[in-house]
Design a protein around this motif. Structure first.
Motif, short mmCIF file in Angstrom:
data_model
loop_
_atom_site.label_atom_id
_atom_site.label_comp_id
_atom_site.label_asym_id
_atom_site.label_seq_id
_atom_site.Cartn_x
_atom_site.Cartn_y
_atom_site.Cartn_z
N ALA A 1 48.04 47.61 45.24
CA ALA A 1 49.12 46.79 45.80
C ALA A 1 49.89 46.14 44.68
CB ALA A 1 48.54 45.72 46.73
N SER A 2 51.10 45.72 44.98
CA SER A 2 51.88 44.96 44.01
C SER A 2 52.73 43.94 44.76
CB SER A 2 52.77 45.88 43.17
OG SER A 2 53.78 46.44 43.97
N ARG A 3 53.10 42.90 44.06
CA ARG A 3 53.98 41.90 44.63
C ARG A 3 55.41 42.30 44.33
NH1 ARG A 3 52.40 35.95 43.44
NH2 ARG A 3 53.98 35.74 45.04
N ARG A 4 56.30 41.87 45.14
CA ARG A 4 57.71 42.23 44.97
C ARG A 4 58.48 41.17 44.19
NH1 ARG A 4 57.98 46.96 47.26
NH2 ARG A 4 56.95 47.32 49.23
N GLY A 5 57.80 40.12 43.79
CA GLY A 5 58.45 39.04 43.07
C GLY A 5 58.96 39.45 41.70
N HIS A 6 59.97 38.78 41.23
CA HIS A 6 60.62 39.08 39.95
C HIS A 6 59.65 39.10 38.78
CE1 HIS A 6 62.53 37.53 36.24
NE2 HIS A 6 63.39 38.48 36.50
N LYS A 7 58.81 38.08 38.63
CA LYS A 7 57.94 37.98 37.46
C LYS A 7 56.67 38.80 37.57
CE LYS A 7 59.69 33.52 36.14
NZ LYS A 7 59.40 32.15 35.80
N THR A 8 56.29 39.18 38.77
CA THR A 8 55.01 39.88 38.93
C THR A 8 55.15 41.32 39.39
OG1 THR A 8 54.79 39.08 41.19
CG2 THR A 8 53.76 37.75 39.45
N GLU B 1 28.63 47.29 40.09
CA GLU B 1 29.24 45.97 39.96
C GLU B 1 29.67 45.53 41.35
OE1 GLU B 1 31.44 46.02 35.70
OE2 GLU B 1 32.54 46.90 37.35
N GLY B 2 29.90 44.25 41.48
CA GLY B 2 30.45 43.75 42.73
C GLY B 2 31.93 44.11 42.83
N GLY B 3 32.45 44.03 44.04
CA GLY B 3 33.88 44.27 44.23
C GLY B 3 34.70 43.24 43.49
N ARG B 4 35.93 43.58 43.13
CA ARG B 4 36.80 42.68 42.39
C ARG B 4 38.23 43.17 42.51
NH1 ARG B 4 34.63 46.33 39.25
NH2 ARG B 4 35.74 47.29 37.56
N VAL B 5 39.14 42.46 41.90
CA VAL B 5 40.54 42.87 41.82
C VAL B 5 40.86 43.08 40.35
CG1 VAL B 5 42.92 42.23 42.25
CG2 VAL B 5 41.15 41.59 43.91
N VAL B 6 41.39 44.26 40.01
CA VAL B 6 41.77 44.58 38.65
C VAL B 6 43.30 44.53 38.56
CG1 VAL B 6 41.74 46.34 36.83
CG2 VAL B 6 39.75 46.07 38.34
N ALA B 7 43.83 43.73 37.65
CA ALA B 7 45.27 43.65 37.43
C ALA B 7 45.65 44.63 36.33
CB ALA B 7 45.68 42.24 37.03
N VAL B 8 46.66 45.47 36.62
CA VAL B 8 47.11 46.49 35.68
C VAL B 8 48.57 46.21 35.35
CG1 VAL B 8 47.49 48.96 35.32
CG2 VAL B 8 45.56 48.18 36.74
N ASN C 1 59.14 50.08 43.26
CA ASN C 1 60.60 50.22 43.38
C ASN C 1 61.17 51.38 42.56
OD1 ASN C 1 60.79 48.13 45.18
ND2 ASN C 1 61.22 46.59 43.62
N ASP C 2 60.49 51.76 41.46
CA ASP C 2 60.99 52.85 40.62
C ASP C 2 60.61 54.23 41.18
OD1 ASP C 2 58.27 52.93 40.11
OD2 ASP C 2 58.45 52.57 37.95
N GLY C 3 59.94 54.26 42.35
CA GLY C 3 59.58 55.53 42.97
C GLY C 3 58.22 56.08 42.57
N VAL C 4 57.53 55.41 41.66
CA VAL C 4 56.20 55.86 41.26
C VAL C 4 55.19 55.39 42.30
CG1 VAL C 4 54.38 55.68 39.52
CG2 VAL C 4 56.77 55.86 38.81
N THR C 5 54.35 56.32 42.73
CA THR C 5 53.27 56.00 43.66
C THR C 5 51.98 55.86 42.87
OG1 THR C 5 54.37 57.27 45.40
CG2 THR C 5 52.05 56.77 45.72
N TRP C 6 51.32 54.73 43.03
CA TRP C 6 50.07 54.43 42.36
C TRP C 6 48.96 54.63 43.38
CZ3 TRP C 6 50.11 53.11 37.19
CH2 TRP C 6 51.38 52.86 36.65
N VAL C 7 47.99 55.51 43.07
CA VAL C 7 46.99 55.93 44.05
C VAL C 7 45.57 55.66 43.54
CG1 VAL C 7 46.22 57.83 45.52
CG2 VAL C 7 48.54 57.84 44.61
N ALA C 8 44.77 55.01 44.38
CA ALA C 8 43.35 54.82 44.12
C ALA C 8 42.60 56.05 44.63
CB ALA C 8 42.85 53.56 44.83
N THR C 9 41.59 56.49 43.87
CA THR C 9 40.90 57.72 44.24
C THR C 9 39.47 57.51 44.74
OG1 THR C 9 40.06 58.16 42.02
CG2 THR C 9 42.26 59.04 42.58
N PHE D 1 47.27 53.38 48.39
CA PHE D 1 48.34 53.56 47.40
C PHE D 1 49.44 52.54 47.64
CE2 PHE D 1 49.45 56.03 51.08
CZ PHE D 1 50.82 55.83 51.23
N VAL D 2 50.30 52.42 46.65
CA VAL D 2 51.50 51.60 46.77
C VAL D 2 52.64 52.34 46.07
CG1 VAL D 2 51.05 50.22 44.68
CG2 VAL D 2 52.48 49.29 46.50
N ILE D 3 53.83 52.26 46.64
CA ILE D 3 55.01 52.86 46.02
C ILE D 3 55.84 51.73 45.43
CG2 ILE D 3 57.07 54.26 46.37
CD1 ILE D 3 55.63 55.36 48.91
#
Length: 141
Positions: free
Chosen positions: A97-104, A126-133, A55-63, A51-53
């Protein structure tokens, strides 16, 4: 670590916990700081993984084997954001995960393994990958 708290998932209980730590990494209040339940996602999932938390306090969790992505906040009911038992989008998602940068900072990255155990639809993997949300329009009320 997020704002002085150490967070972790207990996959067996489908909960996220936290405890306040001091600057040296010890529990605050002379080692007696209480462990708090941050979120109970038992009604939305059967297993929690990475998971990642944000800045707005929302926790995003992979299941993981739940093949879903959840969004939760302390004191609020979690929300299924995407995926499903028979879908491959987040099949076997193990990390977020998320980046802390302004644009991303509104982009969340989720790593699914492709649903290898067992495949969501019992036939396709499928093979492993990275999904951008894109989370820019998401609001957890």
């Amino acid at each position: 670590m997020h704002r002085g708290y150490l967070y972790w998932t207990d996959s067996a209980t489908v909960r996220i916990y936290r405890v306040k730590l001091d600057w040296d990494g010890y529990r605050e209040e002379n080692g007696t700081a209480a462990v708090e339940t941050e979120a109970d996602s038992g009604s939305q999932a059967t297993f929690l993984d990475g998971f990642v938390i944000k800045n707005d306090g929302v926790t995003w969790v992979a299941t993981d084997s739940g093949n879903t992505l959840l969004a939760v906040r302390k004191g609020k009911k979690g929300v299924l954001v995407g995926g499903g038992e028979t879908e491959l989008t987040f099949a076997g998602a193990t990390a977020a995960a998320s980046r802390r940068g302004h644009k991303t900072q509104k982009t969340l990255y989720v790593t699914p393994c492709g649903g290898l155990r067992p495949p969501p639809n019992e036939t396709v993997t499928e093979g492993g990958r990275v999904v951008a949300v894109d989370t820019s329009g998401f609001r957890l009320r």
